[in-house]
Motif scaffolding. Structure first.
Motif, short mmCIF file in Angstrom:
data_model
loop_
_atom_site.label_atom_id
_atom_site.label_comp_id
_atom_site.label_asym_id
_atom_site.label_seq_id
_atom_site.Cartn_x
_atom_site.Cartn_y
_atom_site.Cartn_z
N ALA A 1 0.83 -1.21 0.00
CA ALA A 1 0.00 0.00 0.00
C ALA A 1 0.86 1.26 0.00
CB ALA A 1 -0.93 -0.01 1.21
N ILE A 2 1.91 1.29 0.83
CA ILE A 2 2.78 2.47 0.88
C ILE A 2 3.54 2.63 -0.44
CG2 ILE A 2 4.74 3.54 2.04
CD1 ILE A 2 3.85 2.08 4.60
N THR A 3 3.96 1.51 -1.02
CA THR A 3 4.65 1.57 -2.31
C THR A 3 3.75 2.17 -3.38
OG1 THR A 3 5.99 -0.37 -1.74
CG2 THR A 3 5.83 0.21 -4.08
N LEU A 4 2.50 1.72 -3.44
CA LEU A 4 1.55 2.26 -4.43
C LEU A 4 1.27 3.73 -4.17
CD1 LEU A 4 -0.98 -0.72 -4.66
CD2 LEU A 4 0.82 -0.10 -6.29
N LEU A 5 1.12 4.10 -2.91
CA LEU A 5 0.86 5.49 -2.56
C LEU A 5 2.03 6.39 -3.00
CD1 LEU A 5 -0.98 7.50 -0.87
CD2 LEU A 5 0.59 7.02 1.03
N LYS B 1 12.03 20.72 5.29
CA LYS B 1 11.87 21.79 4.30
C LYS B 1 11.38 21.32 2.94
CE LYS B 1 14.85 25.60 5.79
NZ LYS B 1 16.10 26.37 5.50
N PRO B 2 11.84 20.18 2.42
CA PRO B 2 11.43 19.78 1.06
C PRO B 2 9.98 19.31 0.95
CG PRO B 2 13.52 18.75 1.68
CD PRO B 2 12.92 19.32 2.93
N LEU B 3 9.24 19.25 2.05
CA LEU B 3 7.91 18.66 2.03
C LEU B 3 6.91 19.54 1.28
CD1 LEU B 3 7.61 17.34 5.69
CD2 LEU B 3 7.98 15.99 3.62
N THR B 4 5.90 18.86 0.71
CA THR B 4 4.79 19.52 0.05
C THR B 4 3.49 19.13 0.74
OG1 THR B 4 4.39 17.72 -1.52
CG2 THR B 4 6.05 19.38 -2.12
N SER B 5 2.40 19.75 0.35
CA SER B 5 1.09 19.40 0.92
C SER B 5 0.71 17.97 0.58
CB SER B 5 0.02 20.37 0.41
OG SER B 5 -0.03 20.36 -0.99
N VAL B 6 1.15 17.48 -0.57
CA VAL B 6 0.89 16.08 -0.95
C VAL B 6 1.59 15.14 0.02
CG1 VAL B 6 1.26 14.34 -2.74
CG2 VAL B 6 0.52 16.64 -3.38
N ASP B 7 2.82 15.47 0.39
CA ASP B 7 3.56 14.65 1.35
C ASP B 7 2.85 14.59 2.70
OD1 ASP B 7 5.60 14.27 -0.53
OD2 ASP B 7 6.60 16.12 0.09
N LEU B 8 2.34 15.73 3.14
CA LEU B 8 1.65 15.78 4.42
C LEU B 8 0.41 14.88 4.41
CD1 LEU B 8 1.48 17.04 7.24
CD2 LEU B 8 0.16 18.91 6.24
N ALA B 9 -0.36 14.97 3.34
CA ALA B 9 -1.56 14.13 3.23
C ALA B 9 -1.17 12.65 3.17
CB ALA B 9 -2.35 14.53 2.00
N ALA B 10 -0.10 12.35 2.41
CA ALA B 10 0.33 10.95 2.29
C ALA B 10 0.80 10.40 3.63
CB ALA B 10 1.46 10.85 1.26
N VAL C 1 -0.66 7.04 5.52
CA VAL C 1 0.17 5.91 5.97
C VAL C 1 -0.17 5.53 7.40
CG1 VAL C 1 2.52 5.21 6.56
CG2 VAL C 1 2.09 6.37 4.39
N LEU C 2 -0.33 6.53 8.27
CA LEU C 2 -0.49 6.26 9.70
C LEU C 2 -1.93 5.99 10.12
CD1 LEU C 2 2.02 8.92 11.08
CD2 LEU C 2 2.30 6.43 11.12
N VAL C 3 -2.89 6.68 9.53
CA VAL C 3 -4.27 6.55 10.03
C VAL C 3 -5.18 5.76 9.09
CG1 VAL C 3 -4.06 8.72 11.28
CG2 VAL C 3 -5.07 8.74 9.01
N VAL C 4 -4.66 5.37 7.92
CA VAL C 4 -5.47 4.55 7.01
C VAL C 4 -4.78 3.23 6.72
CG1 VAL C 4 -6.55 4.40 4.73
CG2 VAL C 4 -6.50 6.60 5.93
N ILE C 5 -3.57 3.28 6.17
CA ILE C 5 -2.91 2.06 5.71
C ILE C 5 -2.60 1.12 6.87
CG2 ILE C 5 -0.79 1.14 4.68
CD1 ILE C 5 -0.80 3.50 2.78
N ALA D 1 12.91 13.77 4.32
CA ALA D 1 11.90 14.66 4.88
C ALA D 1 10.58 13.92 5.09
CB ALA D 1 11.68 15.86 3.96
N PHE D 2 10.20 13.08 4.13
CA PHE D 2 8.94 12.34 4.24
C PHE D 2 9.00 11.33 5.38
CE2 PHE D 2 6.07 8.85 2.84
CZ PHE D 2 4.87 9.57 2.90
N VAL D 3 10.10 10.60 5.48
CA VAL D 3 10.25 9.63 6.57
C VAL D 3 10.29 10.36 7.91
CG1 VAL D 3 11.80 7.92 7.60
CG2 VAL D 3 11.34 7.88 5.15
#
Length: 415
Positions: free
Chosen positions: A111-115, A311-320, A324-328, A381-383
């Motif tokens: 699931a995380i790979t597809l996301l 710093k490199p994060l985007t709004s898409v990263d925040l949603a993803a 990961v944590l509350v859905v997947i 940044a995402f991790v």
């Protein structure tokens, strides 16, 4: 006139303060909806925000230190986790753990790979690396939802399941991390056969066998050596640290999974004499070392946050990250628990508390020290964001949720 501050003296002073906090903070936080990791991150953010602090502890600037230090923290945590499990090993008795390893973790990786690949737009190699690094439940930061010390009888199904999962999944996630590395550098047509034979079969089987044999050896030396030379007579829990290093070192020299070996060694070591009080001594020592190392790492993590890690994060990263944590993880956890006889609240607790942390840092550092990634700062940044959200979300909820779970269990138990 004041002389320049001696870095060595400052280091000693800081170490003394840190050790005092290691002892004192757990007592203060017992009744508060806060966790030790949250406080450590806040301390780190404060320290590295001071004008006199020039160091920026970013993982991209210290890749080898990041890998090795996180590796050290994880193997100490794995020994501690294995030593404190009271439940005798068995396929039926450990059914919760097998469900989380065989169903929940692979579903999370996919699931995380597809996301990451489809929605975040990352390459499939990086997406698989993220899936593999972020799927395992962390053995270091999950202490508040794990079983209690040996013989403490603090081992319900929820705590046991999360402890056993955290102990096992670090080893079983490694093949998929290696698969991402193989895909990044693959130059032959038979890469899959080589990966499966070496990174899956050999390294898992070899790690399990080596861990078992080393655990048997240390168990005999500690509890069953003839005469008066049993190590257990000394009451010196340092032997657990020795077993950790020997198990990990020998197994890695054989090119097998050291994480898996250390946990198997701990389980086998404990099984050598399950009721002996010396198990408590060994666990106490590993727990103290783990707590000090964890606090240092999280203070550095707090420093990385204020040094621009996110710093490199985007709004898409925040949603993803929230997905990961509350859905997947919760959905994968519930899928793993399907068919298991347990109350719904217990299944939900196991599904929710898939804490991400030090293990994810290690896997990402390990992979990035093997291959070159053009957008390494974005991946870090995402991790880092997921670890931060996990620490905050799970740290603020763990105390009330586990209290509720304990009260429910007490009401349901016969008087």
């Amino acid at each position: 006139m004041f002389e320049a501050l001696d870095p060595y003296i400052l280091l000693l002073t800081g170490a003394g303060c840190l050790i005092a906090l290691v002892v004192w903070l757990p007592l203060v936080l017992q009744r508060l909806p806060l966790s030790l990791p949250i406080v450590c991150i806040a301390i780190g953010a404060g320290l590295f925000s001071l004008p006199i602090t020039n160091l920026k502890p970013l993982p991209t600037q210290f890749p080898i230190i990041t890998e090795r230090f996180s590796e050290f923290v994880v193997i100490i945590a794995l020994m501690g986790a294995g030593l404190k499990i009271d439940r005798v090993f068995g396929f039926r008795r450990w059914s919760i753990a097998w469900r989380l390893i065989a169903i929940t973790m692979p579903l999370s990786i996919v699931a995380i790979t597809l996301l990451a690949g489809w929605w975040m737009g990352l390459s499939w190699t990086i997406a698989l690396l993220l899936g593999s690094a972020l799927a395992p439940t962390d053995p270091v930061l999950a202490a508040d939802v794990q079983v209690g010390p040996p013989k403490s009888e603090e081992e319900d199904d929820v705590r046991f399941g999360l402890t056993a999962e955290a102990g096992l999944n670090d080893g079983f996630a490694f093949p998929f991390v290696n698969l991402a590395i193989v895909l990044a550098v693959a130059s032959t047509n038979n890469w899959f056969a080589n990966w499966f034979a070496y990174n899956v079969l050999w390294e898992i089987i070899g790690g399990t066998v080596a861990g078992y044999l080393i655990g048997r050896l240390f168990g005999w030396l500690t509890f069953h050596l003839p005469g008066k030379s049993k190590i257990a007579r000394t009451g010196d829990g340092l032997i657990a640290l020795s077993a950790t290093f020997v198990s990990y070192g020998v197994t890695e020299l054989l090119h097998c999974y050291g994480f898996l070996a250390v946990f198997v060694t701990a389980l086998t070591f404990r099984h050598a004499h399950r009721s002996h009080d010396f198990n408590v001594d060994m666990h106490q020592l590993t727990e103290q070392i783990e707590r000090v190392a964890m606090m240092v790492l999280l203070i550095l993590f707090g420093g990385a946050l204020v040094s621009g890690l996110l710093k490199p994060l985007t709004s898409v990263d925040l949603a993803a990250a929230f997905i990961v944590l509350v859905v997947i993880r919760p959905l994968a956890g519930i899928a793993g628990m399907m068919g298991h006889k347990a109350a719904f609240v217990e299944k939900m607790t196991i599904a929710f508390f898939g804490i991400r942390g030090v293990g994810s840092i290690y896997y990402l550092a390990f992979a990035m020290n093997k291959i070159d990634l053009p957008n390494a700062e974005h991946v870090w940044a995402f991790v880092g964001l997921i670890i931060l959200i996990s620490i905050l979300m799970h740290g603020l909820t763990v105390t009330p949720v586990m209290r509720l779970l304990d009260r429910t269990a007490n009401r349901a138990s016969p008087s």
